[in-house]
Design an enzyme around this catalytic site. Structure first.
Site, mmCIF file in Angstrom:
data_model
loop_
_atom_site.group_PDB
_atom_site.id
_atom_site.type_symbol
_atom_site.label_atom_id
_atom_site.label_comp_id
_atom_site.label_asym_id
_atom_site.label_seq_id
_atom_site.Cartn_x
_atom_site.Cartn_y
_atom_site.Cartn_z
ATOM 1 N N SER A 112 6.834 -10.514 1.025
ATOM 2 C CA SER A 112 5.851 -10.991 0.041
ATOM 3 C C SER A 112 6.576 -11.739 -1.070
ATOM 4 O O SER A 112 7.745 -11.448 -1.358
ATOM 5 C CB SER A 112 5.113 -9.805 -0.584
ATOM 6 O OG SER A 112 4.350 -10.229 -1.699
ATOM 7 N N TYR A 152 5.500 -1.740 -4.809
ATOM 8 C CA TYR A 152 5.147 -2.610 -3.672
ATOM 9 C C TYR A 152 6.221 -3.696 -3.575
ATOM 10 O O TYR A 152 6.805 -3.929 -2.504
ATOM 11 C CB TYR A 152 3.765 -3.223 -3.899
ATOM 12 C CG TYR A 152 3.373 -4.287 -2.887
ATOM 13 C CD1 TYR A 152 2.974 -3.941 -1.608
ATOM 14 C CD2 TYR A 152 3.413 -5.650 -3.218
ATOM 15 C CE1 TYR A 152 2.619 -4.916 -0.681
ATOM 16 C CE2 TYR A 152 3.054 -6.620 -2.294
ATOM 17 C CZ TYR A 152 2.658 -6.254 -1.034
ATOM 18 O OH TYR A 152 2.312 -7.223 -0.114
HETATM 19 N N1 LIG Z 1 -2.857 -10.601 1.520
HETATM 20 C C1 LIG Z 1 -1.877 -11.043 0.751
HETATM 21 O O1 LIG Z 1 -2.117 -11.752 -0.218
HETATM 22 C C2 LIG Z 1 -0.449 -10.691 1.067
HETATM 23 C C3 LIG Z 1 0.547 -11.286 0.281
HETATM 24 C C4 LIG Z 1 1.877 -11.000 0.547
HETATM 25 C C5 LIG Z 1 2.201 -10.161 1.585
HETATM 26 N N2 LIG Z 1 1.217 -9.574 2.326
HETATM 27 C C6 LIG Z 1 1.631 -8.683 3.418
HETATM 28 O O2 LIG Z 1 1.017 -9.116 4.611
HETATM 29 C C7 LIG Z 1 0.889 -8.007 5.510
HETATM 30 C C8 LIG Z 1 -0.519 -7.964 6.040
HETATM 31 O O3 LIG Z 1 -1.399 -7.723 4.965
HETATM 32 P P1 LIG Z 1 -2.927 -8.187 4.918
HETATM 33 O O4 LIG Z 1 -3.095 -8.965 3.672
HETATM 34 O O5 LIG Z 1 -3.348 -8.764 6.199
HETATM 35 O O6 LIG Z 1 -3.614 -6.762 4.636
HETATM 36 P P2 LIG Z 1 -4.641 -5.866 5.491
HETATM 37 O O7 LIG Z 1 -4.803 -4.632 4.702
HETATM 38 O O8 LIG Z 1 -5.844 -6.659 5.843
HETATM 39 O O9 LIG Z 1 -3.847 -5.592 6.850
HETATM 40 C C9 LIG Z 1 -2.809 -4.659 6.957
HETATM 41 C C10 LIG Z 1 -2.865 -4.043 8.342
HETATM 42 O O10 LIG Z 1 -1.793 -3.086 8.439
HETATM 43 C C11 LIG Z 1 -2.331 -1.904 9.019
HETATM 44 N N3 LIG Z 1 -1.542 -0.722 8.625
HETATM 45 C C12 LIG Z 1 -1.457 -0.146 7.403
HETATM 46 N N4 LIG Z 1 -0.677 0.938 7.450
HETATM 47 C C13 LIG Z 1 -0.238 1.042 8.736
HETATM 48 C C14 LIG Z 1 0.597 1.960 9.421
HETATM 49 N N5 LIG Z 1 1.158 3.002 8.793
HETATM 50 N N6 LIG Z 1 0.826 1.747 10.742
HETATM 51 C C15 LIG Z 1 0.262 0.705 11.395
HETATM 52 N N7 LIG Z 1 -0.542 -0.172 10.804
HETATM 53 C C16 LIG Z 1 -0.794 -0.010 9.484
HETATM 54 C C17 LIG Z 1 -3.761 -1.833 8.511
HETATM 55 O O11 LIG Z 1 -4.564 -0.961 9.289
HETATM 56 C C18 LIG Z 1 -4.174 -3.290 8.592
HETATM 57 O O12 LIG Z 1 -4.691 -3.618 9.854
HETATM 58 C C19 LIG Z 1 1.289 -6.769 4.705
HETATM 59 O O13 LIG Z 1 2.621 -6.419 5.010
HETATM 60 C C20 LIG Z 1 1.192 -7.249 3.263
HETATM 61 O O14 LIG Z 1 2.021 -6.512 2.402
HETATM 62 C C21 LIG Z 1 -0.108 -9.824 2.093
#
Ligand SMILES: NC(=O)c1ccc[n+]([C@@H]2O[C@H](COP(=O)([O-])OP(=O)(O)OC[C@H]3O[C@@H](n4cnc5c(N)ncnc54)[C@H](O)[C@@H]3O)[C@@H](O)[C@H]2O)c1
Length: 262
Positions: free
Chosen positions: A143, A157
Protein backbone atom coordinates in the site's frame (compact mmCIF):
# COMPACT_ATOMS: atom_id res chain seq x y z
CA UNK A 1 0.41 -6.27 -27.70
CA UNK A 2 -1.73 -8.68 -25.74
CA UNK A 3 -0.60 -10.36 -22.52
CA UNK A 4 -1.67 -13.99 -22.28
CA UNK A 5 -1.20 -16.50 -19.46
CA UNK A 6 -2.49 -19.54 -21.34
CA UNK A 7 -2.14 -22.80 -19.38
CA UNK A 8 -0.54 -21.06 -16.40
CA UNK A 9 -1.72 -21.69 -12.85
CA UNK A 10 -2.30 -18.63 -10.66
CA UNK A 11 -3.19 -18.81 -6.98
CA UNK A 12 -4.64 -15.56 -5.62
CA UNK A 13 -5.11 -15.16 -1.89
CA UNK A 14 -7.75 -12.67 -0.75
CA UNK A 15 -9.49 -12.94 -4.13
CA UNK A 16 -13.13 -13.20 -3.03
CA UNK A 17 -13.90 -9.53 -3.64
CA UNK A 18 -12.37 -6.11 -4.33
CA UNK A 19 -8.87 -5.88 -5.80
CA UNK A 20 -8.35 -9.66 -5.58
CA UNK A 21 -11.58 -10.31 -7.47
CA UNK A 22 -10.41 -7.97 -10.25
CA UNK A 23 -7.06 -9.80 -10.34
CA UNK A 24 -8.76 -13.21 -10.58
CA UNK A 25 -11.01 -11.94 -13.39
CA UNK A 26 -8.18 -10.32 -15.37
CA UNK A 27 -5.93 -13.39 -14.97
CA UNK A 28 -8.74 -15.76 -15.99
CA UNK A 29 -9.48 -13.55 -19.01
CA UNK A 30 -5.79 -13.85 -19.91
CA UNK A 31 -6.12 -17.65 -19.97
CA UNK A 32 -4.78 -18.70 -16.57
CA UNK A 33 -6.38 -21.30 -14.34
CA UNK A 34 -7.13 -19.26 -11.24
CA UNK A 35 -7.39 -20.51 -7.67
CA UNK A 36 -9.52 -18.02 -5.76
CA UNK A 37 -8.56 -18.39 -2.10
CA UNK A 38 -10.35 -16.36 0.56
CA UNK A 39 -11.42 -16.48 4.18
CA UNK A 40 -15.01 -15.98 2.99
CA UNK A 41 -15.62 -19.28 1.24
CA UNK A 42 -18.93 -18.28 -0.34
CA UNK A 43 -17.24 -15.38 -2.14
CA UNK A 44 -14.44 -17.65 -3.46
CA UNK A 45 -16.89 -20.24 -4.70
CA UNK A 46 -19.33 -17.70 -6.19
CA UNK A 47 -16.57 -15.95 -8.14
CA UNK A 48 -15.22 -19.30 -9.40
CA UNK A 49 -18.69 -20.24 -10.64
CA UNK A 50 -19.07 -16.85 -12.34
CA UNK A 51 -15.74 -17.24 -14.15
CA UNK A 52 -16.47 -20.85 -15.13
CA UNK A 53 -19.79 -19.73 -16.60
CA UNK A 54 -17.74 -17.44 -18.89
CA UNK A 55 -15.70 -20.46 -20.03
CA UNK A 56 -12.70 -19.84 -17.76
CA UNK A 57 -10.87 -22.29 -15.51
CA UNK A 58 -11.38 -21.33 -11.87
CA UNK A 59 -11.47 -23.02 -8.46
CA UNK A 60 -12.82 -21.41 -5.29
CA UNK A 61 -11.28 -22.43 -1.96
CA UNK A 62 -11.41 -21.34 1.67
CA UNK A 63 -8.13 -20.25 3.20
CA UNK A 64 -7.03 -18.23 6.19
CA UNK A 65 -3.71 -16.68 5.12
CA UNK A 66 -2.57 -16.31 8.73
CA UNK A 67 -1.96 -20.06 8.66
CA UNK A 68 1.12 -21.30 6.78
CA UNK A 69 -0.40 -24.77 6.60
CA UNK A 70 -3.63 -23.53 5.02
CA UNK A 71 -1.72 -21.54 2.40
CA UNK A 72 0.53 -24.49 1.66
CA UNK A 73 -2.50 -26.79 1.30
CA UNK A 74 -4.04 -24.50 -1.35
CA UNK A 75 -0.74 -24.37 -3.26
CA UNK A 76 -0.49 -28.18 -3.05
CA UNK A 77 -4.04 -28.54 -4.36
CA UNK A 78 -3.29 -26.24 -7.31
CA UNK A 79 -0.14 -28.19 -8.14
CA UNK A 80 -1.86 -31.58 -7.84
CA UNK A 81 -4.81 -30.54 -10.00
CA UNK A 82 -2.94 -28.64 -12.73
CA UNK A 83 0.60 -30.05 -12.53
CA UNK A 84 2.14 -26.60 -12.18
CA UNK A 85 2.39 -23.42 -10.15
CA UNK A 86 3.30 -20.26 -12.05
CA UNK A 87 1.89 -17.27 -10.19
CA UNK A 88 1.06 -16.52 -6.56
CA UNK A 89 -0.57 -13.27 -5.44
CA UNK A 90 -0.65 -12.39 -1.76
CA UNK A 91 -3.47 -9.87 -1.71
CA UNK A 92 -5.46 -10.65 1.46
CA UNK A 93 -5.58 -7.75 3.86
CA UNK A 94 -7.45 -5.99 6.64
CA UNK A 95 -7.32 -2.31 7.47
CA UNK A 96 -6.57 -0.55 10.75
CA UNK A 97 -7.52 3.11 10.94
CA UNK A 98 -6.17 4.13 14.30
CA UNK A 99 -3.24 6.35 15.08
CA UNK A 100 -0.09 5.07 16.80
CA UNK A 101 -1.16 5.61 20.44
CA UNK A 102 -4.78 4.56 19.89
CA UNK A 103 -4.19 1.12 18.35
CA UNK A 104 -4.84 -1.74 20.78
CA UNK A 105 -2.46 -4.65 21.23
CA UNK A 106 -5.18 -6.94 19.93
CA UNK A 107 -5.61 -4.91 16.73
CA UNK A 108 -1.85 -4.74 16.15
CA UNK A 109 -1.68 -8.53 16.41
CA UNK A 110 -4.60 -9.00 14.00
CA UNK A 111 -2.97 -6.71 11.43
CA UNK A 112 0.32 -8.57 11.77
CA UNK A 113 -1.37 -11.98 11.47
CA UNK A 114 -3.19 -11.19 8.24
CA UNK A 115 -1.23 -8.51 6.39
CA UNK A 116 2.31 -9.49 7.31
CA UNK A 117 2.12 -13.20 8.10
CA UNK A 118 -0.25 -13.75 5.16
CA UNK A 119 2.25 -12.29 2.70
CA UNK A 120 5.14 -14.01 4.47
CA UNK A 121 3.43 -17.39 4.37
CA UNK A 122 2.52 -17.04 0.70
CA UNK A 123 6.11 -16.13 -0.19
CA UNK A 124 7.82 -18.79 1.98
CA UNK A 125 5.52 -21.65 1.03
CA UNK A 126 5.38 -20.38 -2.56
CA UNK A 127 9.14 -20.16 -3.16
CA UNK A 128 9.68 -23.61 -1.58
CA UNK A 129 7.14 -25.10 -4.00
CA UNK A 130 8.16 -23.07 -7.09
CA UNK A 131 11.89 -23.86 -6.74
CA UNK A 132 11.56 -27.20 -8.48
CA UNK A 133 10.13 -25.59 -11.62
CA UNK A 134 12.94 -23.03 -11.76
CA UNK A 135 10.48 -20.28 -12.62
CA UNK A 136 7.65 -18.36 -10.98
CA UNK A 137 6.14 -14.96 -10.28
CA UNK A 138 5.05 -13.82 -6.84
CA UNK A 139 3.20 -10.54 -6.35
CA UNK A 140 2.25 -8.94 -3.04
CA UNK A 141 -0.29 -6.21 -2.47
CA UNK A 142 1.28 -3.62 -0.17
CA UNK A 143 0.00 0.00 0.00
CA UNK A 144 1.08 3.60 -0.41
CA UNK A 145 0.46 3.68 3.37
CA UNK A 146 3.57 1.51 3.70
CA UNK A 147 5.75 4.18 2.06
CA UNK A 148 5.56 6.72 4.87
CA UNK A 149 3.64 7.22 8.12
CA UNK A 150 0.52 9.36 7.92
CA UNK A 151 -0.74 12.00 10.30
CA UNK A 152 -4.31 10.79 9.59
CA UNK A 153 -3.80 7.38 11.27
CA UNK A 154 -3.41 3.93 9.66
CA UNK A 155 -0.29 3.60 11.85
CA UNK A 156 -0.01 -0.16 12.31
CA UNK A 157 -1.71 -0.93 8.99
CA UNK A 158 1.08 1.11 7.37
CA UNK A 159 3.67 -0.74 9.48
CA UNK A 160 2.50 -4.11 8.13
CA UNK A 161 2.62 -2.82 4.55
CA UNK A 162 6.11 -1.33 5.06
CA UNK A 163 7.15 -4.76 6.30
CA UNK A 164 5.64 -6.38 3.18
CA UNK A 165 7.72 -4.00 1.01
CA UNK A 166 10.83 -5.06 2.97
CA UNK A 167 10.03 -8.79 2.82
CA UNK A 168 9.39 -8.50 -0.93
CA UNK A 169 13.09 -7.64 -1.27
CA UNK A 170 14.24 -10.40 1.11
CA UNK A 171 12.10 -12.95 -0.73
CA UNK A 172 13.33 -11.68 -4.10
CA UNK A 173 16.87 -12.62 -3.02
CA UNK A 174 15.63 -16.06 -1.96
CA UNK A 175 13.83 -16.62 -5.25
CA UNK A 176 16.49 -15.18 -7.55
CA UNK A 177 18.59 -18.36 -7.88
CA UNK A 178 15.48 -20.21 -9.03
CA UNK A 179 14.19 -17.58 -11.51
CA UNK A 180 11.35 -16.67 -9.18
CA UNK A 181 10.51 -12.97 -9.34
CA UNK A 182 8.99 -11.37 -6.25
CA UNK A 183 7.45 -7.90 -6.50
CA UNK A 184 4.79 -5.82 -4.79
CA UNK A 185 2.19 -3.29 -5.86
CA UNK A 186 1.32 -0.32 -3.66
CA UNK A 187 -2.23 0.79 -4.49
CA UNK A 188 -3.61 4.21 -3.62
CA UNK A 189 -7.31 4.56 -2.82
CA UNK A 190 -9.83 2.16 -4.31
CA UNK A 191 -13.43 2.11 -3.18
CA UNK A 192 -13.59 -1.56 -2.20
CA UNK A 193 -15.26 -2.96 0.92
CA UNK A 194 -12.10 -1.93 2.77
CA UNK A 195 -12.69 1.74 1.93
CA UNK A 196 -16.42 1.40 2.67
CA UNK A 197 -15.36 0.37 6.19
CA UNK A 198 -13.12 3.44 6.45
CA UNK A 199 -15.93 5.72 5.21
CA UNK A 200 -18.38 4.19 7.68
CA UNK A 201 -16.05 5.14 10.52
CA UNK A 202 -15.89 8.72 9.19
CA UNK A 203 -19.71 8.67 9.02
CA UNK A 204 -19.90 7.53 12.64
CA UNK A 205 -17.68 10.48 13.53
CA UNK A 206 -20.34 12.79 12.00
CA UNK A 207 -19.06 13.29 8.45
CA UNK A 208 -21.10 12.79 5.31
CA UNK A 209 -19.83 9.60 3.64
CA UNK A 210 -19.71 10.86 0.05
CA UNK A 211 -18.08 14.14 1.05
CA UNK A 212 -15.51 12.17 3.08
CA UNK A 213 -14.76 10.06 -0.01
CA UNK A 214 -14.31 13.09 -2.29
CA UNK A 215 -12.19 14.84 0.34
CA UNK A 216 -10.01 11.74 0.84
CA UNK A 217 -9.35 11.52 -2.90
CA UNK A 218 -8.53 15.22 -3.03
CA UNK A 219 -6.32 14.97 0.05
CA UNK A 220 -4.28 11.88 -0.88
CA UNK A 221 -4.22 11.69 -4.70
CA UNK A 222 -2.46 14.35 -6.81
CA UNK A 223 -3.61 13.00 -10.22
CA UNK A 224 -7.11 14.11 -11.14
CA UNK A 225 -8.00 11.27 -13.50
CA UNK A 226 -11.02 10.21 -11.44
CA UNK A 227 -11.33 7.23 -9.13
CA UNK A 228 -8.74 4.50 -9.32
CA UNK A 229 -10.33 1.11 -9.99
CA UNK A 230 -9.44 -2.36 -8.74
CA UNK A 231 -8.66 -3.23 -12.39
CA UNK A 232 -5.83 -0.67 -12.39
CA UNK A 233 -4.07 -2.81 -9.79
CA UNK A 234 -4.99 -6.04 -11.59
CA UNK A 235 -3.42 -4.80 -14.87
CA UNK A 236 -0.15 -4.01 -13.09
CA UNK A 237 -0.25 -7.50 -11.56
CA UNK A 238 -0.82 -8.95 -15.04
CA UNK A 239 2.22 -7.06 -16.33
CA UNK A 240 4.35 -8.28 -13.39
CA UNK A 241 3.20 -11.87 -13.98
CA UNK A 242 4.02 -11.71 -17.69
CA UNK A 243 7.32 -12.23 -19.53
CA UNK A 244 7.44 -8.44 -20.03
CA UNK A 245 8.52 -8.22 -16.37
CA UNK A 246 11.03 -11.08 -16.39
CA UNK A 247 13.86 -8.77 -15.32
CA UNK A 248 11.95 -6.99 -12.57
CA UNK A 249 12.36 -8.34 -9.04
CA UNK A 250 12.41 -6.99 -5.50
CA UNK A 251 10.44 -3.91 -6.57
CA UNK A 252 7.38 -2.32 -5.02
CA UNK A 253 5.49 -0.33 -7.62
CA UNK A 254 3.23 2.55 -6.63
CA UNK A 255 -0.05 2.50 -8.59
CA UNK A 256 -1.64 5.32 -6.67
CA UNK A 257 -2.11 8.46 -8.75
CA UNK A 258 0.97 9.97 -7.13
CA UNK A 259 -0.06 9.48 -3.47
CA UNK A 260 3.48 8.32 -2.72
CA UNK A 261 6.43 9.13 -4.93
CA UNK A 262 9.17 7.26 -3.05
N1 LIG B 1 -8.74 -0.44 -1.27
C1 LIG B 1 -7.67 0.33 -1.16
O1 LIG B 1 -7.75 1.54 -1.29
C2 LIG B 1 -6.32 -0.29 -0.88
C3 LIG B 1 -5.21 0.57 -0.89
C4 LIG B 1 -3.95 0.04 -0.65
C5 LIG B 1 -3.81 -1.31 -0.43
N2 LIG B 1 -4.90 -2.12 -0.41
C6 LIG B 1 -4.68 -3.55 -0.17
O2 LIG B 1 -5.28 -4.29 -1.21
C7 LIG B 1 -5.62 -5.60 -0.73
C8 LIG B 1 -7.04 -5.91 -1.10
O3 LIG B 1 -7.89 -5.00 -0.43
P1 LIG B 1 -9.33 -4.55 -0.95
O4 LIG B 1 -9.32 -3.07 -1.00
O5 LIG B 1 -9.73 -5.31 -2.14
O6 LIG B 1 -10.20 -4.94 0.34
P2 LIG B 1 -11.39 -6.00 0.57
O7 LIG B 1 -11.69 -5.92 2.01
O8 LIG B 1 -12.48 -5.77 -0.40
O9 LIG B 1 -10.71 -7.40 0.19
C9 LIG B 1 -9.83 -8.08 1.03
C10 LIG B 1 -10.04 -9.57 0.84
O10 LIG B 1 -9.13 -10.26 1.71
C11 LIG B 1 -9.86 -11.28 2.37
N3 LIG B 1 -9.23 -11.63 3.66
C12 LIG B 1 -9.16 -10.88 4.79
N4 LIG B 1 -8.55 -11.55 5.76
C13 LIG B 1 -8.20 -12.76 5.24
C14 LIG B 1 -7.54 -13.91 5.75
N5 LIG B 1 -7.10 -13.95 7.02
N6 LIG B 1 -7.35 -14.96 4.92
C15 LIG B 1 -7.79 -14.93 3.64
N7 LIG B 1 -8.43 -13.89 3.11
C16 LIG B 1 -8.64 -12.81 3.90
C17 LIG B 1 -11.26 -10.71 2.56
O11 LIG B 1 -12.21 -11.72 2.82
C18 LIG B 1 -11.46 -10.01 1.23
O12 LIG B 1 -11.99 -10.86 0.25
C19 LIG B 1 -5.36 -5.57 0.78
O13 LIG B 1 -4.11 -6.17 1.05
C20 LIG B 1 -5.31 -4.09 1.10
O14 LIG B 1 -4.55 -3.81 2.25
C21 LIG B 1 -6.16 -1.64 -0.63
Amino acid sequence: MEITLTDQTAVIFGAGRGIGEAMATVFADAGATVYIADLIEENSKALAEELKAKGHKAVGVKCNVSSYDEIDAVLAQAEEETGRLDIIINNAGIVGLDSFLETSQEDIQKLLNVNLMGANNGMQAGIKRMMKYDHGKIINTASFAGRHAMKEGFAHYGMTKAAVIYLTQAAAYAGADHNINVNAICPGIIRSQMWETILESYEQAGQDKETAWTESLKHFIPLKRGDQKAEDIAYTALFLASPLADHITGQSINVDGGAAMN
